[in-house]
Design an enzyme around this catalytic site. Structure first.
Site, PDB file in Angstrom:
ATOM      1  N   GLY A 102       0.820  -1.204   0.000  1.00 12.75           N
ATOM      2  CA  GLY A 102       0.000   0.000   0.000  1.00 12.75           C
ATOM      3  C   GLY A 102       0.859   1.261   0.000  1.00 12.75           C
ATOM      4  N   ASP A 103       0.253   2.380   0.371  1.00  9.12           N
ATOM      5  CA  ASP A 103       0.976   3.649   0.227  1.00  9.12           C
ATOM      6  C   ASP A 103       2.189   3.747   1.155  1.00  9.12           C
ATOM      7  OD1 ASP A 103      -0.626   3.920   2.435  1.00  9.12           O
ATOM      8  OD2 ASP A 103      -1.323   5.946   1.939  1.00  9.12           O
ATOM      9  N   GLY A 104       2.132   3.126   2.341  1.00 10.34           N
ATOM     10  CA  GLY A 104       3.297   3.112   3.226  1.00 10.34           C
ATOM     11  C   GLY A 104       4.467   2.406   2.549  1.00 10.34           C
ATOM     12  N   THR A 125      -3.527  -3.821  -1.745  1.00  9.43           N
ATOM     13  CA  THR A 125      -4.239  -3.448  -0.516  1.00  9.43           C
ATOM     14  C   THR A 125      -5.727  -3.648  -0.761  1.00  9.43           C
ATOM     15  OG1 THR A 125      -4.962  -1.594   0.855  1.00  9.43           O
ATOM     16  CG2 THR A 125      -4.055  -1.011  -1.267  1.00  9.43           C
ATOM     17  N   ASP A 127      -7.941  -1.836   0.513  1.00  7.35           N
ATOM     18  CA  ASP A 127      -8.641  -0.566   0.748  1.00  7.35           C
ATOM     19  C   ASP A 127      -8.982   0.225  -0.516  1.00  7.35           C
ATOM     20  OD1 ASP A 127      -8.370  -1.119   3.471  1.00  7.35           O
ATOM     21  OD2 ASP A 127      -6.424  -0.117   3.571  1.00  7.35           O
ATOM     22  N   ASP A 129      -7.235   2.425  -1.970  1.00  5.24           N
ATOM     23  CA  ASP A 129      -6.993   3.838  -1.639  1.00  5.24           C
ATOM     24  C   ASP A 129      -5.707   4.393  -2.248  1.00  5.24           C
ATOM     25  OD1 ASP A 129      -5.232   2.348  -0.140  1.00  5.24           O
ATOM     26  OD2 ASP A 129      -5.563   3.411   1.733  1.00  5.24           O
ATOM     27  N   GLY A 170     -11.166  -0.242   5.359  1.00  9.09           N
ATOM     28  CA  GLY A 170     -10.963   0.759   4.312  1.00  9.09           C
ATOM     29  C   GLY A 170     -10.045   1.899   4.737  1.00  9.09           C
ATOM     30  N   ARG A 171      -9.592   1.852   5.980  1.00 11.09           N
ATOM     31  CA  ARG A 171      -8.791   2.961   6.541  1.00 11.09           C
ATOM     32  C   ARG A 171      -9.500   4.297   6.283  1.00 11.09           C
ATOM     33  NH1 ARG A 171      -2.491   2.588   5.816  1.00 11.09           N
ATOM     34  NH2 ARG A 171      -3.024   2.906   3.654  1.00 11.09           N
ATOM     35  N   GLY A 185     -27.536  -3.700  -1.035  1.00 14.21           N
ATOM     36  CA  GLY A 185     -28.840  -3.060  -0.836  1.00 14.21           C
ATOM     37  C   GLY A 185     -28.974  -2.427   0.538  1.00 14.21           C
ATOM     38  N   ILE A 250     -11.500 -10.810   8.619  1.00 13.06           N
ATOM     39  CA  ILE A 250     -11.929 -11.769   7.576  1.00 13.06           C
ATOM     40  C   ILE A 250     -11.882 -11.093   6.208  1.00 13.06           C
ATOM     41  CG2 ILE A 250     -13.382 -13.232   9.045  1.00 13.06           C
ATOM     42  CD1 ILE A 250     -15.819 -11.906   7.648  1.00 13.06           C
TER      43      ILE A 250
END
Ligand code: ADP
Length: 319
Positions: A102-104, A125, A127, A129, A170-171, A185, A250
């Protein structure tokens, strides 16, 4: 370039194995040796490095997690840590590195590239993001896990006439909540990218209840706050039977979906192409189903945006 390395770092995501497999096979296809670096940047600094063969990545495309393991390392954020990493890479004769994370993890790759060691980032990731790519590896699997949970919770919510608050990961991004909420829904979706108006949420719930609805599903992105707290507020304001489900880790596991395996295979292979073309400090991604690459620094300086028209649609469909 005759020797490259690959590592996975930060939060793991389903499809990382498929990405490693693609890196290894694509490199070997081009007669390039590949070294697996175990435990992310921690293993890079301590030299947990092993040569990977075609067979090393057999039977992993369908497995969640990452067989190279992952880690978080504070030491690697320091110049000394980064120098240790480069020493190990030089010792093994490795000339380029694919960083899946991820971004880190991208920040680590950016630093190595600044110190003269060529890196390419692959977005791994759940997320979704990372700026510059429409999708990240693992997101599709995560939302399918969430939707499975929502469908099951919906069955019991209807039987018992309950309001369910489902907190998803999703941070700071609302993508997991938005996609799974729309597909599941949900009556209400709470995401950090949109203003949360609790009076409106409560009003909707009461109107639904008065109309004879037997259940309500509210999907909350973790970036908005605690699902438990939101559940308490709703219970106090409506007196409806309320339950909270925090889905937790999960969402990180499980066999990757077809979309994630295909995305991981395409992005992993593309990252090797970039390294072999002499590119560095780039991150790969997918835009409108086309492979793209862009500067890691540029991606890190931007903010990930979410498609708010989907949020509007979810509101219109859940009146
Ligand atoms: P993710 O990659 O999933 O966003 P993290 O944010 O935990 O996960 O980052 C993974 C690792 O990347 C960190 O533990 C650290 O070793 C490295 N990293 C993060 N930020 C930096 C930085 N500014 N400089 C160098 N390395 C970094």
């Amino acid at each position: 370039m005759k020797k490259i390395g690959v590592l996975t770092s930060g939060g793991d995501s389903p499809g990382m194995n498929a990405a490693i497999r693609a890196v290894v096979r694509k490199a070997i296809f081009h007669d390039v040796e590949v070294y697996g670096i175990y435990q992310g940047y921690t293993g890079l600094m301590t030299g947990q490095i092993k040569k990977l063969e075609l067979g090393s990545v057999g039977d992993i495309i369908h497995r969640g997690g990452t067989f190279l393991y992952s880690a978080r390392s504070e030491e690697f954020k320091t110049l000394e840590g980064q120098k240790k990493g480069i020493e190990q890479l030089n010792k093994h004769g490795i000339e380029g590195l694919v960083v899946i994370g991820g971004d880190g993890s991208y920040r680590g790759a950016e630093k190595l590239t600044e110190h003269g060691f060529p890196c390419v980032g692959v977005p791994g990731t759940i997320d979704n993001d990372i700026p510059g790519t429409d999708f990240t590896i693992g997101f599709d699997t995560a939302i399918n896990t969430v939707i499975d949970a929502i469908d099951k919770i919906r069955d019991t919510a209807t039987s018992h006439e309950r309001t369910y608050i489902i907190e998803v990961m999703g941070r700071h991004a609302g993508d997991i909540a938005l996609w799974s909420g729309l597909a599941g829904g949900a009556e209400t979706i709470l995401i950090p990218e949109a203003t949360v108006d609790m009076e409106d949420v409560i009003g909707r719930l009461k109107r639904g209840h008065d109309r004879g609805k037997r259940h309500s599903i509210i999907v909350v992105a973790e970036g908005v706050g605690s699902g438990v707290e939101i559940g308490k507020q709703i219970k106090e304001a409506t007196n409806l039977e309320t339950r909270v489900s925090v889905l937790g880790h999960i969402q990180r596991g499980g066999s990757p979906t077809v979309s994630d395996r295909v995305l991981a295979s395409r992005l992993g292979a593309y990252s090797v192409e970039l390294l072999l073309d002499g590119k560095k400090g780039r991150a790969v991604g997918i835009k409108e189903n086309k492979l793209v690459d862009f500067s890691i620094s540029e991606a890190l300086s931007q903010r990930h945006t979410l498609d708010l028209s989907m949020y509007k649609l979810s509101e219109e469909l859940s009146i």
